[in-house]
Design an enzyme around this catalytic site. Structure first.
Site, PDB file in Angstrom:
ATOM      1  N   GLU A  60       0.816  -1.222   0.000  1.00 38.89           N
ATOM      2  CA  GLU A  60       0.000   0.000   0.000  1.00 38.89           C
ATOM      3  C   GLU A  60       0.844   1.263   0.000  1.00 38.89           C
ATOM      4  OE1 GLU A  60      -0.783  -2.643   1.798  1.00 38.89           O
ATOM      5  OE2 GLU A  60      -2.802  -3.179   1.114  1.00 38.89           O
ATOM      6  N   HIS A 129     -11.282  -4.649  10.167  1.00 40.48           N
ATOM      7  CA  HIS A 129     -11.897  -4.470   8.846  1.00 40.48           C
ATOM      8  C   HIS A 129     -13.171  -3.633   8.874  1.00 40.48           C
ATOM      9  CE1 HIS A 129      -9.204  -7.755   7.804  1.00 40.48           C
ATOM     10  NE2 HIS A 129      -9.482  -7.575   6.525  1.00 40.48           N
TER      11      HIS A 129
END
Ligand SMILES: Cc1ncc(C[n+]2csc(CCOP(=O)(O)OP(=O)(O)O)c2C)c(N)n1
Ligand SMILES: [Mg+2]
Lengths: 328, 380
Positions: A60, A129
């Site tokens: 990322e 999440h």
């Protein structure tokens, strides 16, 4: 007008903008051959080829930095975050580079880039999440932040974001991708920085954005049955905030509830309340009430997960509180 | 002193004197910056390049002026080598409006886009990712320019180094990564924190060309970069080059450098790249002592003028607070030399529009992908 899913509306915006401008490319995990973790980029690899729809390694920070560098020299990258939870690893490139390049260079450089992906609770995914992280990004000068609730806004705002000369953070609703709505075809642009009155009303204003809008709508319907008329202001853009629209609705109804999925401390709702108290104090008939996600980490168990997130009953209770109705 | 016959050199006098002038400018500039720091004219973190000049000078003469370049926070010298105005760099260090970034960036953030210097970055290693993106853009547009990215030995321990080198290698991005290994990251010797302190060897893990170069020898740097740049420009992908060098001063002006011995610094000073080049040129009878003297005199005057310029440049206006955060619609980019010196800037970057641009590059050719799928019995 066509009826499209939220993900299809995003797909349409991407395809149209990539067609219009060869400087636009998409990079992210699984965006190419897998057709997107949430299928937002379905079919785009076939259409635009592998130099413009790029399957990135799970890096990322690395591919976000690559995107920022490409934007510094004239390309218009769209960086897809598989979810914003993972983009925490990329925050340095977003905050320390993208947001500050114009400033550090004294106006020599610009960074036209979109960082987009799903945010908010995913559904039975526990704490890592299921985070609504928009407040983090709204904090930084040099960024714009958008969070559309409907397919039409998703398309119109993504097109605006790609054309913007600044870094734009787009937080999509992870649970909204399959939601359907009318979407204007072709050139449909929603300007960044403009909130939208999604429901007109006169007794109370509820200010919200993204997925929370649907709980607010549900609450408004129930309240209507009780004779309470709710105005819903969907902020759509979280930086810059549409102060004018916030003040206008409060001046109209004299009462406000702010609903956000994220945590209360330093939430965006806190800033909205500050705008109201400092600029429309005399228009208020009651203190503003906030409804937020509970100040805890998200759990996996259904009952805990549901209890953590704002829902229609909590919103209704808040409305009754600002209306001084009994039972609140 | 070397007397007798001149030994033939393959380098032109012009090249050697240009390098000498640049190295001497970097040295004098940094010495004056250190001095001005002591006088309180410069504040904050100020990282001097003294000792490492051969790297920037060798690189600059070996690449094209339109190649992209970026660096960390030790970033005064590379733009000077590129041709940036010394007065405007000094004014930036002073926090004055005459600086390249109007005094908003300071010592760690020098940007001179006209000379393709894309900045100094204060987060250790962050520029490594940006460089890959700039190189990506060059490939995307089918240009033959390369990107040169400087970073320190300690920066090679950052995650972004590994993440980015992997992508740069996989996608054959035209980028030259130059690790300036001055053996320390602040007060920590690289050998204490790196499992393999020879940073270039990490290129092995990504299957890319990698090499170590004597970064105290400007000619060795020049040769190595010339060769690496040609290799990269030809489409062979990135190179990881480790320039072994040494900073003669502390990490920043705030660092007395007590973590290394006086003896070590003294020994390294014997390798000073500036007298080394002069000796070489004299030995090969490529230039006379007086010519060096003349250059030194000119540079001294240039740096004096730079300090004077910075000193006389006003502080930025408070209205500047509200500029350069968000690009407003229709707003142009600021061209510093035009803004500050009123000189017309003609070389500002111009990119093809979205309609003009044809992307011909295939990062993962479709036939190849289809063939692989077919071989594996996959249907997509
Ligand atoms: C991410 C990050 N961590 C720590 C620092 C503080 N810091 C600034 S320079 C530096 C040492 C870097 O050394 P190196 O990469 O070898 O470059 P050099 O200073 O030797 O040129 C450190 C730890 C920082 N600026 N950024
Ligand atoms: Mg070092």
């Amino acid at each position: 007008m066509a009826e499209l899913m939220y993900r299809e509306a995003l797909n349409q915006a991407l395809a149209e903008e990539m067609e219009r401008d060869a400087n636009v490319f998409l990079i992210g995990e699984e965006v190419g051959r897998y057709q997107g973790a949430f299928k937002v980029s379905q079919g785009l690899l076939d259409k635009f080829g592998s130099a413009r729809i790029i399957d990135a390694p799970i890096s990322e920070l690395g591919f976000t930095g690559l995107g920022v560098g490409a934007a510094m020299v004239g390309l218009r990258p769209v960086v897809e975050m598989m979810t914003w939870n993972f983009a925490i690893l990329a925050m340095d490139q977003i905050v320390n580079n993208a947001a500050k390049l114009r400033h550090m260079s004294g106006g020599q450089l610009r960074c036209p880039i979109v960082f987009r992906g799903p945010g908010g609770a995913g559904g039975r995914l526990s704490s890592q999440h299921s985070q609504a992280l928009e407040a983090n990004y709204a904090h930084f000068p040099g960024l714009k932040v958008i969070a559309p609730a409907t397919p039409a806004d998703a398309k119109g705002l993504l097109k605006s974001a790609i054309r913007d000369e600044n870094p734009v953070i787009m937080i999509e609703g992870e649970r909204l991708y399959a939601l359907k709505g009318e979407v204007p075809e072709g050139e449909h642009i929603v300007p960044i920085g403009k909130a939208d009155v999604k429901r007109e009303g006169k007794d109370v204003s509820i200010i919200t954005w993204s997925r929370m809008y649907y709980f607010v709508e549900e609450a408004a319907k129930q309240l209507e049955a009780e004779g309470i008329s709710v105005e819903i202001l969907d902020l759509r853009t979280l930086r810059p905030l549409d102060e004018e629209a916030i003040l206008a609705t409060v001046r109209k109804t004299n009462r406000a509830v702010v609903v956000e999925e994220g945590w209360p401390l330093a939430g965006i709702g806190a800033q909205v309340v500050d705008i109201i108290q400092s600029k429309a104090f005399d228009d208020l008939d009651a203190p503003v009430v906030r409804v937020t996600g509970l100040d805890v980490n998200m759990s996996y168990a259904t009952n805990l997960e549901n209890a953590i997130q704002p829902d229609a009953p909590r919103i209704i209770a808040a409305v009754k509180k600002v209306l001084y109705r009994e039972g609140a | 002193m070397f007397g007798g016959l001149a030994v033939a050199s393959k380098y032109s006098k012009d090249l050697l004197l240009t390098m000498y002038r640049k190295m001497y400018l970097m040295r004098r500039f940094e010495e004056r910056a250190g001095q001005q720091y002591g006088l309180g004219k410069i504040a904050g973190f100020c990282h001097l390049y003294i000792g490492q000049e051969a790297v920037a000078a060798g690189v600059e003469e070996a690449i094209r002026p339109d190649d992209y370049m970026l660096s960390g926070y030790r970033d005064h010298a590379q733009p000077l080598a590129r041709g940036s105005d010394a007065g405007m760099v000094m004014a930036e260090l002073f926090g004055r409006t005459g600086g390249y970034s109007k005094g908003k960036g300071g010592s760690m953030h020098i940007f001179d886009i006209e000379h393709h210097f894309y900045g100094g970055y204060g987060i250790v290693g962050a520029q490594i990712g940006l460089a890959a993106g700039m190189a990506f853009a060059s490939r995307y547009r089918n240009e033959d320019r390369i990107t040169v990215c400087y970073f320190g030995d300690a920066a090679a321990n950052q995650g972004i180094f590994h993440e980015t080198l992997n992508m740069a290698a996989k996608w054959k991005l035209p980028v030259l990564y130059i690790c300036e290994n001055n053996r320390y990251g602040m007060g920590t010797a690289i050998a204490r924190v790196a499992a393999v302190p020879e940073i270039h060897k990490r290129g092995e893990a990504f299957g890319i060309r990698h090499e170590a170069v004597d970064g105290m020898d400007v000619l060795k740097m020049y040769e190595a970069v010339k060769d690496a740049a040609a290799y990269i420009r030809a489409g062979n992908g990135p190179v990881l080059m480790e320039a072994n060098t040494y900073r003669f001063r502390g990490h920043s002006m705030a660092d007395p450098a007590t973590y290394r011995t006086k003896q070590e610094v003294e020994d390294e000073r014997k390798n000073d790249p500036i007298p080394r080049l002069k000796e070489y040129a004299l030995k090969h009878k490529l230039a006379k002592e007086e010519e060096f003297g003349a250059i030194e005199e000119e540079v001294k005057l240039q740096v004096d003028a730079a300090v004077k310029f910075a000193d006389e440049s006003p502080e930025p206006d408070l209205s500047e607070l509200w500029k350069d955060t968000i690009v407003e619609e229709g707003e142009e980019d600021v061209r510093p030399r035009e803004r500050v010196l009123g000189q017309k800037v003609t070389k500002w970057p111009k990119y093809p529009s979205g309609q003009e641009l044809k992307v011909t590059w295939d990062l993962e050719p479709r036939e190849q992908a289809e063939k692989a799928d077919k071989a594996a019995g996959l249907k997509r």
